[in-house]
Design an enzyme around this catalytic site. Sequence first.
Site, mmCIF file in Angstrom:
data_model
loop_
_atom_site.group_PDB
_atom_site.id
_atom_site.type_symbol
_atom_site.label_atom_id
_atom_site.label_comp_id
_atom_site.label_asym_id
_atom_site.label_seq_id
_atom_site.Cartn_x
_atom_site.Cartn_y
_atom_site.Cartn_z
ATOM 1 N N GLU A 1 0.811 -1.223 0.000
ATOM 2 C CA GLU A 1 0.000 0.000 0.000
ATOM 3 C C GLU A 1 0.845 1.275 0.000
ATOM 4 O O GLU A 1 0.420 2.311 -0.515
ATOM 5 C CB GLU A 1 -0.960 0.018 1.189
ATOM 6 C CG GLU A 1 -2.093 -1.012 1.099
ATOM 7 C CD GLU A 1 -1.685 -2.390 1.606
ATOM 8 O OE1 GLU A 1 -0.490 -2.610 1.880
ATOM 9 O OE2 GLU A 1 -2.579 -3.247 1.728
ATOM 10 N N LYS B 1 -17.331 -1.132 6.392
ATOM 11 C CA LYS B 1 -17.828 -2.107 5.420
ATOM 12 C C LYS B 1 -19.354 -2.099 5.320
ATOM 13 O O LYS B 1 -19.912 -2.236 4.227
ATOM 14 C CB LYS B 1 -17.333 -3.508 5.814
ATOM 15 C CG LYS B 1 -17.480 -4.509 4.684
ATOM 16 C CD LYS B 1 -16.733 -5.797 4.988
ATOM 17 C CE LYS B 1 -16.889 -6.785 3.838
ATOM 18 N NZ LYS B 1 -16.184 -8.043 4.117
#
Lengths: 588, 186
Positions: free
Chosen positions: A52, A164
């Site tokens: 990342e 989420k």
Amino acid sequence: MARTMTGAEMVIAALCDQGVEHIFGYPGGAVLPIYDELFQQEKVKHVLVRQEGGAVHAAEGYARSTGKVGAVLVTSGPGATNAVTGLTDALMDSVPVVCICGQVPTHLIGNDAFQECDTVGITRPCTKHNWLVKDVNDLARVLHEAFYIAKAGRPGPVVVDVPKDIQFATGNYVGPSNIAHKTYKPRMKPEQTAVREAVDLLINAKQPLFYTGGGVINSGPKASQLLREIVRLTGYPITSTLMGLGAFPASDKQWLGMLGMHGTYEANFAMHDCDVMVAVGARFDDRITGRIDAFSPGSQKIHIDIDPSSINKNVRVDVPIVGDVAYTLEDMLRIWKSKTPQLDKAAHKAWWKQIDQWRAKKSLAYKNSRDVIMPQYAVERLYELTKDRDPYITTEVGQHQMWAAQYFRFEEPNRWMTSGGLGTMGYGLPAAIGAQMAHPKSLVIDIAGDASILMNMQEASTAVQFELPVKVFIVNNQYMGMVRQWQQLLHGNRLSHSYTESLPDFVKLAEAYGWTGMKCENPAELDDAIREMIDTKGPVIFDCRVATLANCLPMIPSGKAHNEMLLGDDVTEEEVEHAISEEGKVLV
Amino acid sequence: MVNTFTKSDPKSHYVGPGAVQEVVSRTLSVLVDNEPGVLARVIGLFSGRGYNIDSLTVTETEHEKHLSRITIITRGTPNVIEQIKHQLERLVPVHHVHDLTLEGRSLERELALIKISGRGENRIEALRLAEIFRANVIDASTEHFVFEITGRTSKIEQFIQIMTELGLVEVARTGIAAIGRGPSSL
Ligand SMILES: Cc1ncc(C[n+]2csc(CCOP(=O)(O)OP(=O)(O)O)c2C)c(N)n1
Ligand SMILES: [Mg+2]
């Protein structure tokens, strides 16, 4: 017009509405719904990085080579924490990046859930702003706001943390609006009285100097255009920081080269002796000023910056101008032209004569060798053999970075991407990948160090997957050269852990990744080898073996003033070792 | 927007060794959007950049507009204070930063709750002094009082000092709330 959709769909819709064509990312549990949406569309191209940290640097390279906002998508927990270095880097160098992070579902936040971390807490000090979205009906607005904040005023990175359950939830999508932001309204147009005052100072200056920085590049191509116009109109000399290279063409006779710790003799002496200094989008960083109480002691200072907090932070100035560089230069040009000024021609002539004397020192001269490739020579040849191709250059961090800044010459903005503020080793390869993604047909070269390149080597895979023909030119001195140089300067040449032992065979490493590997150690073969590298279709690692113990000079030793430079040619090892005083040693 | 930079002497950009700037105390009123994390942003700015906080209070002041007011008492040289203001203004949820000290004498008040414990002479003396200081008794038994006192910090500190000798066992203070004088508002 509001449309109903899921949070994950909103992310894609917002990216499209913001004109995002590429997003750099890495999947994980907490972003799966967004990845599922990415899979089902073709507008936004996802570039899978290998770590990342690489995603954020790639987005930085993309942003800095285009002027657009870089986009990043990472998962919760380790995905977000891996992004932190890149975010900090983007903050220090004012690069617009929007980083979307997945987060555990809202009901699990605070429970030490799997892959939970306090992303907004961790990234608060390393972003311009961040948001945790707890209601799907806020998501679209927040995403659009995120792009606005990243880009507006002094650019910077932002984080949008999306749990989420919000990605699965259904709500109303709204498009980008033209409504002014409630609180964040950076001043673009400068105060006219200040601009007039600045022009008057400039007109009456005897030893004037433009000192420009990354703010000129961030302001956009128009700013560089206007800078060229005003510098040529006035006939005054110009220098720039590391971040500002390319805003003014290095081939121009008014160009003095980069200033600062490893800047040229003429640039630093001109800074020291000028009587009027115009700082344009530069922030008086300690690498520029050297000893602050001896910094340009006799000058009246004009400072143009879009960020008021940059003004009077390190150095107090006489004429502060808050505004965008392009707007301000435009106003200055207009006022200057309306005045038909009478300049002190004799004084300017004397000033240029003085500058020419400093130039005659040839502070970038170095002793070349027939037996080994000198690192300066390597960069010089790389420049000569690629300059006609309008290349994009990124770097890692260390001596090679400074040599690149000194010996590569930039004619246009947005061609030079380096980690200036944070000095992040491992920046160059992913940044080159980002730049190459934006400019698929261009020549993109990462001028790298043997130590730095290993910090994000994994991104070599990304280049292969996306057919990005980046060239990595390793100035391989088998040392963490910059660390070694400082150990020589400060610590009795005890080279504690700065020898890069057990280096890989870079040619084999390249081949293992599916790249072409090349090696060169003979100065006589260098040109042909560089040509071969350029002509090779895919990505290339070029292991350029250079002199191991060369020092990066000229240098203003820490704690010293601009007119106390160490020069390259005549300096002895003895002098290098005694260049820094006891007080200077505690400075970084 | 007004020019918020203080002028330096022409040709003198440095606070030379002979001219060390004096440290001053300032009351800043910061109007912010009342959104999650805004206080953390402000406090993080102070700790991250090494600024001082002598007192800090925060509450929502305009409910419909989601506005909170943060009152900060800080200390620093005028240069540092100027930096603090510009750094605060740079935070996205910040609407305005007002230097109440600079904009004219501000009204500053603090509230303290003070518990005195004990019997006999001291107890009577404490009550007598509380009256002089216009402190209210808000809880009492035969062995204790809780006083409520408002006023300027100096008054509260004086009261606490006196009560220390008379059986003070506990103090809770709000920190300073401040507002500018006169009819205009921020
Ligand atoms: C992530 C990170 N860790 C440590 C440093 C400190 N550092 C600065 S330059 C340098 C050495 C870099 O070595 P190399 O990449 O070989 O470049 P050279 O100086 O030899 O050209 C180090 C360790 C840094 N800048 N970044
Ligand atoms: Mg090296």
